[in-house]
Design a protein around this motif. Structure first.
Motif, mmCIF file in Angstrom:
data_model
loop_
_atom_site.group_PDB
_atom_site.id
_atom_site.type_symbol
_atom_site.label_atom_id
_atom_site.label_comp_id
_atom_site.label_asym_id
_atom_site.label_seq_id
_atom_site.Cartn_x
_atom_site.Cartn_y
_atom_site.Cartn_z
ATOM 1 N N SER A 89 0.995 -1.281 -0.019
ATOM 2 C CA SER A 89 0.219 -0.043 0.124
ATOM 3 C C SER A 89 0.686 1.339 0.081
ATOM 4 N N VAL A 90 2.070 1.537 0.903
ATOM 5 C CA VAL A 90 3.033 2.158 0.642
ATOM 6 C C VAL A 90 3.849 2.739 -0.744
ATOM 7 N N ALA A 91 3.471 1.494 -1.404
ATOM 8 C CA ALA A 91 4.491 1.523 -2.227
ATOM 9 C C ALA A 91 3.359 2.440 -3.634
ATOM 10 N N ALA A 92 1.807 1.910 -3.238
ATOM 11 C CA ALA A 92 1.359 2.469 -4.742
ATOM 12 C C ALA A 92 0.660 3.293 -4.071
ATOM 13 N N PHE A 93 0.852 4.641 -3.005
ATOM 14 C CA PHE A 93 0.607 5.522 -2.505
ATOM 15 C C PHE A 93 1.654 6.246 -2.516
ATOM 16 N N SER A 94 3.028 6.196 -2.463
ATOM 17 C CA SER A 94 4.370 7.132 -2.764
ATOM 18 C C SER A 94 4.168 7.374 -4.198
ATOM 19 N N ALA A 95 3.948 5.684 -5.522
ATOM 20 C CA ALA A 95 3.253 6.136 -6.550
ATOM 21 C C ALA A 95 2.687 7.305 -6.950
ATOM 22 N N VAL A 96 1.707 7.487 -6.431
ATOM 23 C CA VAL A 96 -0.036 8.400 -6.357
ATOM 24 C C VAL A 96 1.231 9.703 -6.082
ATOM 25 N N MET A 97 1.413 9.724 -5.066
ATOM 26 C CA MET A 97 1.554 10.994 -4.981
ATOM 27 C C MET A 97 3.099 11.428 -6.072
ATOM 28 N N ILE A 114 11.699 12.735 -4.950
ATOM 29 C CA ILE A 114 12.425 13.004 -4.095
ATOM 30 C C ILE A 114 10.969 13.481 -2.782
ATOM 31 N N LEU A 115 9.737 13.493 -3.404
ATOM 32 C CA LEU A 115 8.697 14.006 -2.837
ATOM 33 C C LEU A 115 8.241 12.356 -2.091
ATOM 34 N N ALA A 116 8.102 11.515 -3.549
ATOM 35 C CA ALA A 116 7.589 10.622 -3.358
ATOM 36 C C ALA A 116 8.300 9.305 -2.314
ATOM 37 N N ILE A 117 9.758 9.675 -2.067
ATOM 38 C CA ILE A 117 10.587 8.723 -2.004
ATOM 39 C C ILE A 117 10.382 9.033 -0.366
ATOM 40 N N LEU A 118 10.236 11.076 0.267
ATOM 41 C CA LEU A 118 9.906 11.059 1.527
ATOM 42 C C LEU A 118 8.464 10.513 1.924
ATOM 43 N N THR A 119 7.723 10.396 1.177
ATOM 44 C CA THR A 119 5.676 10.217 1.073
ATOM 45 C C THR A 119 6.182 8.693 2.101
ATOM 46 N N GLY A 120 7.202 7.727 1.726
ATOM 47 C CA GLY A 120 7.230 6.102 1.743
ATOM 48 C C GLY A 120 7.884 6.375 3.042
ATOM 49 N N THR A 121 8.787 7.199 2.963
ATOM 50 C CA THR A 121 9.539 7.272 4.656
ATOM 51 C C THR A 121 8.898 8.092 5.787
ATOM 52 N N ALA A 122 7.783 8.936 5.412
ATOM 53 C CA ALA A 122 6.766 9.353 6.897
ATOM 54 C C ALA A 122 5.743 8.062 6.845
ATOM 55 N N CYS A 123 5.613 7.182 5.758
ATOM 56 C CA CYS A 123 4.755 6.255 6.113
ATOM 57 C C CYS A 123 5.057 5.222 7.236
ATOM 58 N N GLY A 124 5.849 4.942 6.808
ATOM 59 C CA GLY A 124 7.117 4.309 7.980
ATOM 60 C C GLY A 124 7.292 4.682 8.955
ATOM 61 N N LEU A 125 7.497 5.779 8.793
ATOM 62 C CA LEU A 125 7.891 6.766 10.600
ATOM 63 C C LEU A 125 6.241 6.738 11.182
ATOM 64 N N VAL A 126 5.804 6.997 10.315
ATOM 65 C CA VAL A 126 4.636 6.327 11.452
ATOM 66 C C VAL A 126 3.993 5.380 12.074
ATOM 67 N N ASN A 127 4.488 4.541 11.345
ATOM 68 C CA ASN A 127 4.618 2.866 11.768
ATOM 69 C C ASN A 127 5.510 2.602 13.596
ATOM 70 N N GLY A 128 6.766 3.341 12.844
ATOM 71 C CA GLY A 128 7.274 3.371 14.257
ATOM 72 C C GLY A 128 7.037 4.165 15.049
ATOM 73 N N VAL A 129 6.294 4.984 15.020
ATOM 74 C CA VAL A 129 5.711 5.741 16.003
ATOM 75 C C VAL A 129 4.454 4.969 16.682
ATOM 76 N N LEU A 130 4.011 4.218 16.007
ATOM 77 C CA LEU A 130 2.833 3.453 16.441
ATOM 78 C C LEU A 130 3.680 1.606 17.685
ATOM 79 N N ALA A 238 9.764 0.955 0.206
ATOM 80 C CA ALA A 238 9.085 0.848 -0.732
ATOM 81 C C ALA A 238 7.601 2.164 -1.504
ATOM 82 N N ALA A 239 8.908 2.368 -1.232
ATOM 83 C CA ALA A 239 8.391 3.855 -1.783
ATOM 84 C C ALA A 239 9.037 4.073 -3.380
ATOM 85 N N VAL A 240 10.432 3.891 -3.121
ATOM 86 C CA VAL A 240 11.062 2.587 -4.788
ATOM 87 C C VAL A 240 11.357 1.408 -5.317
ATOM 88 N N ALA A 241 10.219 0.938 -5.008
ATOM 89 C CA ALA A 241 9.335 -0.273 -5.276
ATOM 90 C C ALA A 241 8.168 0.266 -5.965
#
Length: 330
Positions: A89-97, A114-130, A238-241
């Motif tokens: 899902s993060v891969a698809a969301f990053s690609a859409v961004m 760059i912003l798409a990759i940062l989108t994936g990183t941000a999703c991962g950070l949310v996972n890490g915080v949770l 995931a964003a790169v993928a």
């Protein structure tokens, strides 16, 4: 008399301890994934004359690329004793961004990437915080992100594919009519993953946390902070993928990469990582992804039903876990 001078190397004093049967057994246990890949290639070559053609082998590499890149990221989580179900899902969301930034917003493509990759990183950070601070089990936290990221992809794209600019299409194409760019990206991300796991503090921390989280904490590792790093890396990969997949499809599709998270996890496990944590490497993950790609490609060449393909892949995953159990016992 030959004397073993290698430090830490124990002579096998059992009769026949170094004989061919024991060497073969040790080879199969220590390199089971590679052995399985070679055996599968030989078998598919015998059963289909088209399998070893240059074009087909390139197709196998391209088919493995997205799964392998996702799996490299998932390797970090599994080595640390966690899991990430949200990578598809993060891969698809990053690609859409990427599509949204570079078309609707009219940004330069490189900035959109760059912003798409940062989108994936941000999703991962949310996972890490949770997981780190919210104390949610990785399964639950990433399952929630699986749903949220997919929903956001649908919201941003309004449920329709976004055509990517021509200037980014080369990522999904072939250089010189023989070298697919997705394969190059896969190799590059594999090298990055290997360096992170082997040469960095965070990589060593992953193994320590996966081996024994409490002991890692007592040894001075900031476990919470490292989990943030781990899941941010998973989201980045995931964003790169997702970008690679979108360029192959020539559009960012909000429903793309559905189910890819299961293939990524399967590739990591088949490659020798333990779901208990503390074990895994990038080269094994690459072999696992290639095994899945060779298996699917070969079954397609043999005209095996897609339904039976799922059965076969499930059996292969079960066998990989069984071999992992036998290896750990040995």
């Amino acid at each position: 008399m030959a004397i073993d001078t290698q430090p830490g190397h124990r002579l096998d004093k059992r009769p026949g301890g170094n004989g061919p049967p024991n060497v073969l057994r040790r080879l199969l246990l220590e390199n089971g994934a590679l052995t399985a890949l070679v055996a599968m290639i030989v078998l598919m070559t015998i059963m289909s004359g088209d399998f070893l053609s240059t074009q087909n082998l390139l197709n196998v590499g391209v088919q493995a690329a997205v799964t392998a890149i996702l799996a490299f990221g998932v390797t970090f989580a599994i080595v640390a004793g966690g899991i990430d179900l949200s990578v598809g899902s993060v891969a698809a969301f990053s690609a859409v961004m990427l599509g949204w930034f570079s078309t609707t917003e009219g940004m330069p493509v490189f900035l959109g990437v760059i912003l798409a990759i940062l989108t994936g990183t941000a999703c991962g950070l949310v996972n890490g915080v949770l997981i780190s601070y919210g104390k949610l089990p990785p399964f639950i936290a990433t399952l929630a992100m699986l749903s949220a990221a997919r929903g956001l992809a649908l919201v941003v794209s309004d449920g329709t594919p976004i055509t990517l600019p021509e200037s980014i299409s080369w990522v999904g194409e072939t250089l010189g009519d023989w070298l697919p760019v997705p394969v190059l990206v896969m190799i590059l991300m594999g090298v990055v993953a290997a360096v992170i796991l082997i040469r960095t503090y965070s990589g060593r921390a992953m193994y320590a946390i996966g081996g024994n989280e409490e002991a890692a904490h007592l040894s001075g590792i900031r476990v919470r902070r490292q989990k943030l790093v781990i899941y941010a890396l998973v989201g980045t990969f995931a964003a790169v993928a997702g970008i690679v997949l979108a360029t192959r499809l020539a559009s960012a599709q909000p429903q793309a990469a559905t189910g890819y998270e299961l293939d990524a996890i399967a590739a990591v496990v088949i490659g020798g990582a333990s779901l208990a944590g503390g074990v895994g490497k990038a080269s094994g993950t690459l072999i696992g992804a290639l095994i899945l790609a060779v298996l699917r490609n070969g079954l397609n060449l043999l005209d095996v039903s897609a339904f039976w393909q799922q059965v076969v892949i499930g059996a292969v995953i079960a066998l990989a876990v069984l071999l992992d159990t036998l290896r750990r016992r040995a």
